[in-house]
Design a protein around this motif. Structure first.
Motif, PDB file in Angstrom:
ATOM      1  N   GLU A 166       0.827  -1.213   0.000  1.00 42.11           N
ATOM      2  CA  GLU A 166       0.000   0.000   0.000  1.00 42.11           C
ATOM      3  C   GLU A 166       0.862   1.263   0.000  1.00 42.11           C
ATOM      4  N   PHE A 167       1.920   1.273   0.786  1.00 43.13           N
ATOM      5  CA  PHE A 167       2.776   2.456   0.854  1.00 43.13           C
ATOM      6  C   PHE A 167       3.533   2.669  -0.453  1.00 43.13           C
ATOM      7  N   LEU A 168       3.994   1.592  -1.083  1.00 46.29           N
ATOM      8  CA  LEU A 168       4.663   1.717  -2.382  1.00 46.29           C
ATOM      9  C   LEU A 168       3.677   2.227  -3.445  1.00 46.29           C
ATOM     10  N   LYS A 169       2.457   1.721  -3.409  1.00 51.27           N
ATOM     11  CA  LYS A 169       1.435   2.170  -4.356  1.00 51.27           C
ATOM     12  C   LYS A 169       1.184   3.666  -4.188  1.00 51.27           C
ATOM     13  N   TYR A 170       1.099   4.126  -2.949  1.00 48.70           N
ATOM     14  CA  TYR A 170       0.884   5.548  -2.687  1.00 48.70           C
ATOM     15  C   TYR A 170       2.084   6.363  -3.170  1.00 48.70           C
ATOM     16  N   CYS A 171       3.292   5.886  -2.875  1.00 48.22           N
ATOM     17  CA  CYS A 171       4.503   6.590  -3.318  1.00 48.22           C
ATOM     18  C   CYS A 171       4.562   6.701  -4.839  1.00 48.22           C
ATOM     19  N   SER A 172       4.024   5.700  -5.533  1.00 46.80           N
ATOM     20  CA  SER A 172       4.089   5.697  -6.998  1.00 46.80           C
ATOM     21  C   SER A 172       3.285   6.844  -7.614  1.00 46.80           C
ATOM     22  N   GLN A 173       2.430   7.467  -6.839  1.00 42.91           N
ATOM     23  CA  GLN A 173       1.627   8.587  -7.330  1.00 42.91           C
ATOM     24  C   GLN A 173       2.400   9.907  -7.323  1.00 42.91           C
ATOM     25  N   TYR A 174       3.608   9.899  -6.757  1.00 49.81           N
ATOM     26  CA  TYR A 174       4.408  11.115  -6.633  1.00 49.81           C
ATOM     27  C   TYR A 174       5.772  10.903  -7.283  1.00 49.81           C
ATOM     28  N   GLU A 175       6.182  11.861  -8.087  1.00 49.69           N
ATOM     29  CA  GLU A 175       7.480  11.747  -8.750  1.00 49.69           C
ATOM     30  C   GLU A 175       8.624  11.752  -7.730  1.00 49.69           C
ATOM     31  N   HIS A 176       8.489  12.571  -6.719  1.00 52.36           N
ATOM     32  CA  HIS A 176       9.528  12.690  -5.692  1.00 52.36           C
ATOM     33  C   HIS A 176       9.024  12.070  -4.392  1.00 52.36           C
ATOM     34  N   SER A 177       9.215  10.776  -4.259  1.00 57.50           N
ATOM     35  CA  SER A 177       8.789  10.096  -3.044  1.00 57.50           C
ATOM     36  C   SER A 177       9.857   9.105  -2.621  1.00 57.50           C
ATOM     37  N   ILE A 178       9.801   8.728  -1.354  1.00 60.73           N
ATOM     38  CA  ILE A 178      10.708   7.705  -0.845  1.00 60.73           C
ATOM     39  C   ILE A 178       9.971   6.911   0.235  1.00 60.73           C
ATOM     40  N   PHE A 179      10.206   5.612   0.225  1.00 60.87           N
ATOM     41  CA  PHE A 179       9.694   4.748   1.279  1.00 60.87           C
ATOM     42  C   PHE A 179      10.891   4.299   2.113  1.00 60.87           C
ATOM     43  N   ILE A 180      10.821   4.557   3.408  1.00 59.33           N
ATOM     44  CA  ILE A 180      11.903   4.204   4.325  1.00 59.33           C
ATOM     45  C   ILE A 180      11.394   3.094   5.234  1.00 59.33           C
ATOM     46  N   PHE A 181      12.170   2.026   5.321  1.00 61.02           N
ATOM     47  CA  PHE A 181      11.791   0.831   6.064  1.00 61.02           C
ATOM     48  C   PHE A 181      12.818   0.627   7.166  1.00 61.02           C
ATOM     49  N   ALA A 182      12.393   0.749   8.419  1.00 52.80           N
ATOM     50  CA  ALA A 182      13.289   0.617   9.566  1.00 52.80           C
ATOM     51  C   ALA A 182      13.065  -0.721  10.253  1.00 52.80           C
ATOM     52  N   ILE A 183      14.158  -1.438  10.469  1.00 53.90           N
ATOM     53  CA  ILE A 183      14.079  -2.771  11.060  1.00 53.90           C
ATOM     54  C   ILE A 183      15.312  -3.010  11.930  1.00 53.90           C
ATOM     55  N   PRO A 184      15.281  -4.021  12.798  1.00 55.20           N
ATOM     56  CA  PRO A 184      16.471  -4.359  13.584  1.00 55.20           C
ATOM     57  C   PRO A 184      17.617  -4.791  12.664  1.00 55.20           C
ATOM     58  N   TRP A 185      18.827  -4.503  13.050  1.00 57.64           N
ATOM     59  CA  TRP A 185      19.978  -4.786  12.186  1.00 57.64           C
ATOM     60  C   TRP A 185      20.079  -6.261  11.825  1.00 57.64           C
TER      61      TRP A 185
END
Length: 135
Positions: free
Chosen positions: A77-96
Motif C-alpha cells: 500500500e505504501f509503495l502504491k501511494y509513493c508511486s503517485q508522486y514523482e519525488h517520493s521515498i519509502f523508508i523501512f526501519a528494522i532491527p539490524w
C-alpha cells in the motif's frame, strides 16, 4: 523505534532543501499530528513537502513482524501511494539482524508490483541515529 524513526525522517527532510510537515503515529504525538490513513494502513511516520510535491513514508517493523502478511500488505500500500508522486521515498526501519531479509522483501515486492522506480531505503535500528546516503 518509531520515535527514533521520526527524528531520522526529520533529519532526512532537512537535507532535501524544502520544508516538510512531518507526522508520526506514536504515543507522544497529539492525534492531529498523526499520519493520514493510506488505503487500509497508517504509516508510522509520514512527511509531505509544503508544496505537496514530495512524500516520505516510513515504517518500522520488528524482526518478528517483518515477514507477516500484515507487513507485506502495508508495504504494498505504501509503495502504491509513493508511486503517485514523482519525488517520493519509502523508508523501512528494522532491527539490524533482519536488514538483509528486509531488503530482499522490499526488492521482491517492488519488482512484483512494478514499483522498481520508487526510491527506497532500508535503515537498521543502529543506523537510525545517523543519516545515510539514500538509494
Amino acid at each position: 523505534i518509531v520515535y527514533q524513526l521520526h527524528k531520522w525522517v526529520i533529519d532526512y527532510c532537512a537535507l532535501q532543501g524544502c520544508c516538510f510537515s512531518v507526522y508520526a503515529d506514536h504515543q507522544g504525538f497529539v492525534k492531529t499530528f498523526q499520519p493520514p490513513q493510506i488505503f487500509q494502513s497508517i504509516p508510522d511516520v509520514m512527511a509531505i513537502s509544503i508544496d505537496g510535491s514530495r512524500i516520505v513514508i516510513a515504517e518500522a517493523e520488528t524482526e518478528k513482524s517483518l515477514l507477516t502478511a500484515h507487513t507485506e500488505r502495508q508495504i504494498v500500500e505504501f509503495l502504491k501511494y509513493c508511486s503517485q508522486y514523482e519525488h517520493s521515498i519509502f523508508i523501512f526501519a528494522i532491527p539490524w539482524v533482519a536488514k538483509v531479509r528486509a531488503i530482499e522483501l522490499l526488492q521482491s515486492l517492488k519488482s512484483a508490483r512494478g514499483h522498481t522506480h520508487i526510491k527506497t531505503q532500508v535503515v537498521d535500528t543502529i543506523g537510525l541515529s545517523e543519516c545515510q546516503d539514500f538509494m
